[in-house]
Write a protein that holds these residues in place. Sequence first.
Motif, PDB file in Angstrom:
ATOM      1  N   HIS A  29       0.815  -1.220   0.000  1.00 25.31           N
ATOM      2  CA  HIS A  29       0.000   0.000   0.000  1.00 25.31           C
ATOM      3  C   HIS A  29       0.853   1.276   0.000  1.00 25.31           C
ATOM      4  N   THR A  30       2.164   1.157   0.217  1.00 21.61           N
ATOM      5  CA  THR A  30       3.043   2.325   0.332  1.00 21.61           C
ATOM      6  C   THR A  30       2.979   3.187  -0.922  1.00 21.61           C
ATOM      7  N   ALA A  31       2.828   4.502  -0.721  1.00 24.62           N
ATOM      8  CA  ALA A  31       2.833   5.424  -1.859  1.00 24.62           C
ATOM      9  C   ALA A  31       4.260   5.584  -2.380  1.00 24.62           C
ATOM     10  N   LEU A  32       4.411   5.540  -3.705  1.00 21.82           N
ATOM     11  CA  LEU A  32       5.734   5.622  -4.328  1.00 21.82           C
ATOM     12  C   LEU A  32       5.797   6.805  -5.285  1.00 21.82           C
ATOM     13  N   ILE A  33       6.815   7.638  -5.112  1.00 26.17           N
ATOM     14  CA  ILE A  33       7.055   8.768  -6.013  1.00 26.17           C
ATOM     15  C   ILE A  33       8.412   8.584  -6.668  1.00 26.17           C
ATOM     16  N   ALA A  34       8.446   8.530  -7.980  1.00 27.79           N
ATOM     17  CA  ALA A  34       9.719   8.487  -8.710  1.00 27.79           C
ATOM     18  C   ALA A  34      10.239   9.913  -8.844  1.00 27.79           C
ATOM     19  N   LEU A  35      11.490  10.127  -8.450  1.00 25.65           N
ATOM     20  CA  LEU A  35      12.144  11.428  -8.599  1.00 25.65           C
ATOM     21  C   LEU A  35      13.417  11.181  -9.387  1.00 25.65           C
ATOM     22  N   THR A  43       6.834   3.288 -18.065  1.00 29.54           N
ATOM     23  CA  THR A  43       7.526   2.252 -17.289  1.00 29.54           C
ATOM     24  C   THR A  43       7.320   2.477 -15.801  1.00 29.54           C
ATOM     25  N   SER A  44       7.382   3.741 -15.389  1.00 28.27           N
ATOM     26  CA  SER A  44       7.178   4.094 -13.992  1.00 28.27           C
ATOM     27  C   SER A  44       5.784   3.683 -13.524  1.00 28.27           C
ATOM     28  N   ARG A  45       4.790   3.981 -14.336  1.00 26.94           N
ATOM     29  CA  ARG A  45       3.407   3.638 -13.978  1.00 26.94           C
ATOM     30  C   ARG A  45       3.242   2.123 -13.882  1.00 26.94           C
ATOM     31  N   GLU A  46       3.777   1.412 -14.858  1.00 30.30           N
ATOM     32  CA  GLU A  46       3.644  -0.046 -14.861  1.00 30.30           C
ATOM     33  C   GLU A  46       4.367  -0.698 -13.677  1.00 30.30           C
ATOM     34  N   ALA A  47       5.455  -0.092 -13.228  1.00 33.62           N
ATOM     35  CA  ALA A  47       6.196  -0.638 -12.087  1.00 33.62           C
ATOM     36  C   ALA A  47       5.471  -0.434 -10.773  1.00 33.62           C
ATOM     37  N   GLY A  48       4.536   0.537 -10.739  1.00 38.89           N
ATOM     38  CA  GLY A  48       3.758   0.748  -9.527  1.00 38.89           C
ATOM     39  C   GLY A  48       3.923   2.091  -8.852  1.00 38.89           C
ATOM     40  N   PHE A  49       4.652   3.021  -9.493  1.00 39.59           N
ATOM     41  CA  PHE A  49       4.785   4.355  -8.909  1.00 39.59           C
ATOM     42  C   PHE A  49       3.458   5.104  -9.003  1.00 39.59           C
ATOM     43  N   ASN A  50       3.146   5.864  -7.941  1.00 40.12           N
ATOM     44  CA  ASN A  50       1.945   6.697  -7.954  1.00 40.12           C
ATOM     45  C   ASN A  50       2.161   7.990  -8.740  1.00 40.12           C
ATOM     46  N   LEU A  51       3.370   8.552  -8.646  1.00 40.77           N
ATOM     47  CA  LEU A  51       3.695   9.795  -9.338  1.00 40.77           C
ATOM     48  C   LEU A  51       5.107   9.706  -9.898  1.00 40.77           C
ATOM     49  N   HIS A  52       5.365  10.473 -10.950  1.00 43.77           N
ATOM     50  CA  HIS A  52       6.681  10.515 -11.585  1.00 43.77           C
ATOM     51  C   HIS A  52       7.083  11.977 -11.704  1.00 43.77           C
ATOM     52  N   LEU A  53       8.100  12.393 -10.953  1.00 43.84           N
ATOM     53  CA  LEU A  53       8.601  13.763 -10.992  1.00 43.84           C
ATOM     54  C   LEU A  53       9.977  13.785 -11.646  1.00 43.84           C
ATOM     55  N   VAL A  54      10.212  14.800 -12.476  1.00 47.83           N
ATOM     56  CA  VAL A  54      11.473  14.898 -13.213  1.00 47.83           C
ATOM     57  C   VAL A  54      12.380  15.934 -12.552  1.00 47.83           C
ATOM     58  N   LYS A  55      13.632  15.542 -12.297  1.00 47.63           N
ATOM     59  CA  LYS A  55      14.623  16.459 -11.731  1.00 47.63           C
ATOM     60  C   LYS A  55      15.003  17.526 -12.759  1.00 47.63           C
ATOM     61  N   PRO A  56      15.379  18.720 -12.319  1.00 42.51           N
ATOM     62  CA  PRO A  56      15.290  19.196 -10.940  1.00 42.51           C
ATOM     63  C   PRO A  56      13.853  19.581 -10.608  1.00 42.51           C
ATOM     64  N   VAL A  57      13.376  19.214  -9.421  1.00 44.03           N
ATOM     65  CA  VAL A  57      11.997  19.489  -9.033  1.00 44.03           C
ATOM     66  C   VAL A  57      11.987  20.630  -8.019  1.00 44.03           C
ATOM     67  N   LYS A  58      11.006  21.499  -8.130  1.00 39.10           N
ATOM     68  CA  LYS A  58      10.849  22.557  -7.134  1.00 39.10           C
ATOM     69  C   LYS A  58      10.399  21.912  -5.828  1.00 39.10           C
ATOM     70  N   LEU A  59      10.963  22.351  -4.713  1.00 37.25           N
ATOM     71  CA  LEU A  59      10.656  21.736  -3.435  1.00 37.25           C
ATOM     72  C   LEU A  59       9.179  21.878  -3.085  1.00 37.25           C
ATOM     73  N   GLU A  60       8.557  22.998  -3.482  1.00 36.63           N
ATOM     74  CA  GLU A  60       7.129  23.169  -3.238  1.00 36.63           C
ATOM     75  C   GLU A  60       6.327  22.122  -4.007  1.00 36.63           C
ATOM     76  N   GLN A  61       6.783  21.799  -5.210  1.00 37.20           N
ATOM     77  CA  GLN A  61       6.110  20.779  -6.012  1.00 37.20           C
ATOM     78  C   GLN A  61       6.226  19.410  -5.345  1.00 37.20           C
ATOM     79  N   LEU A  62       7.376  19.128  -4.745  1.00 36.96           N
ATOM     80  CA  LEU A  62       7.549  17.856  -4.053  1.00 36.96           C
ATOM     81  C   LEU A  62       6.638  17.767  -2.840  1.00 36.96           C
ATOM     82  N   LEU A  63       6.536  18.852  -2.073  1.00 32.31           N
ATOM     83  CA  LEU A  63       5.643  18.848  -0.907  1.00 32.31           C
ATOM     84  C   LEU A  63       4.200  18.615  -1.332  1.00 32.31           C
TER      85      LEU A  63
END
Length: 375
Positions: A326-332, A343-363
């Motif tokens: 059940h753990t939420a997974l975020i790819a960064l 590929t990220s979605r099929e592996a089971g990640f809930n979200l896929h964020l691309v570096k560099p990410v704004k810290l507000e976006q990560l929160l």
Amino acid sequence: KIQEAVRRRDQFLAMLSHELRNPLGAMVTATNLLKKPEASPGEHEKLLRVLERQSQQSAHLLDDLLEASRVTQNKIELRRETIDVRDAIQQAAEALRGPIAERNLSFSCELPDEPLYVSGDATRLQQIHVNLLSNAAKYTEPGGEVQLTMTREGAHAVIEVRDSGAGIAPDMLESVFELFVQSHRSLDRTAGGLGVGLTLARSLVQLHGGSICASSDGLGKGSRFVVRLPLTAAPSISQQRSRAPISETASAKKVVVVEDSEDSRELLCEFLRRAGYECHTAENGTAALELIAHERPDVVVMDVGLPEMDGFEVARRVRSEPSIAHTALIALTGYGRASDLETSREAGFNLHLVKPVKLEQLLEALERVGTRQTT
């Protein structure tokens, strides 16, 4: 045509090298000066501001490259909903109000009193007009003006961005929207950017079923960009109620950060701790699986390019283990192609964020997936 395309490509690569070296050079110099013991607190603050500005510029250039890739491969996707387009335009205006003022330009924004609804992606609609306003500000000399107006014409919302700046030569009015074309700009220009903004704006407008055109009375006589977007019916009451802010019910508190770069891992975890999260770290895929099983975090923020076992395999194993599935997974990650997201979605990640990410976006992402896990 092939020769012209090759020429543009070579010029683009030269500009990219030039513009990446500028912020990187400034960051190296600022870092070296920060190490000197004789630097005063005031100098430290000034150098930190330099590092912040130049790192943001580097991130902007990387964003331009990613967008260029998406444009050329026709892989821009919209997250459509029925929205009042005035909101997106207002947000674009507010985002550029400061930078426009810093260039000593006057700025006016006129929006209609009535809501104008379109079926579209709010973020992309804002991006269109941020690009147009940014373009207007870059090529208008101090003391000039930038105007943003929005009206309704029949079944369309019409947004106009007008400036008193450098203008566009008649033979450039059509090609100015082509990728990497920069009218009357050369390698020694100071305005910045990679000539992607107008190309992206046109692509996004067309994806929304609209049109965009440029006009100018000539060089030195300002420019005018007009966007036309088809209107749609107002959303139902139930649709409006469903758009509650994500942050109202945020619940994720324990986070595991998986990243093989020690600096990135520790700095990110420190940021999350200061934001109120309990944070644990792992540097490779094997250690990540053990840590997740032991700590049972609410969310895992994970790079996918890991030693020993990549992040995709870690995600698959997490999803296959009932106690932590059940753990939420975020790819960064630095991988942002459409195939990487799939590929990220099929592996089971809930979200896929691309570096560099704004810290507000990560929160915001942490709040979103944390809420989802408890609903």
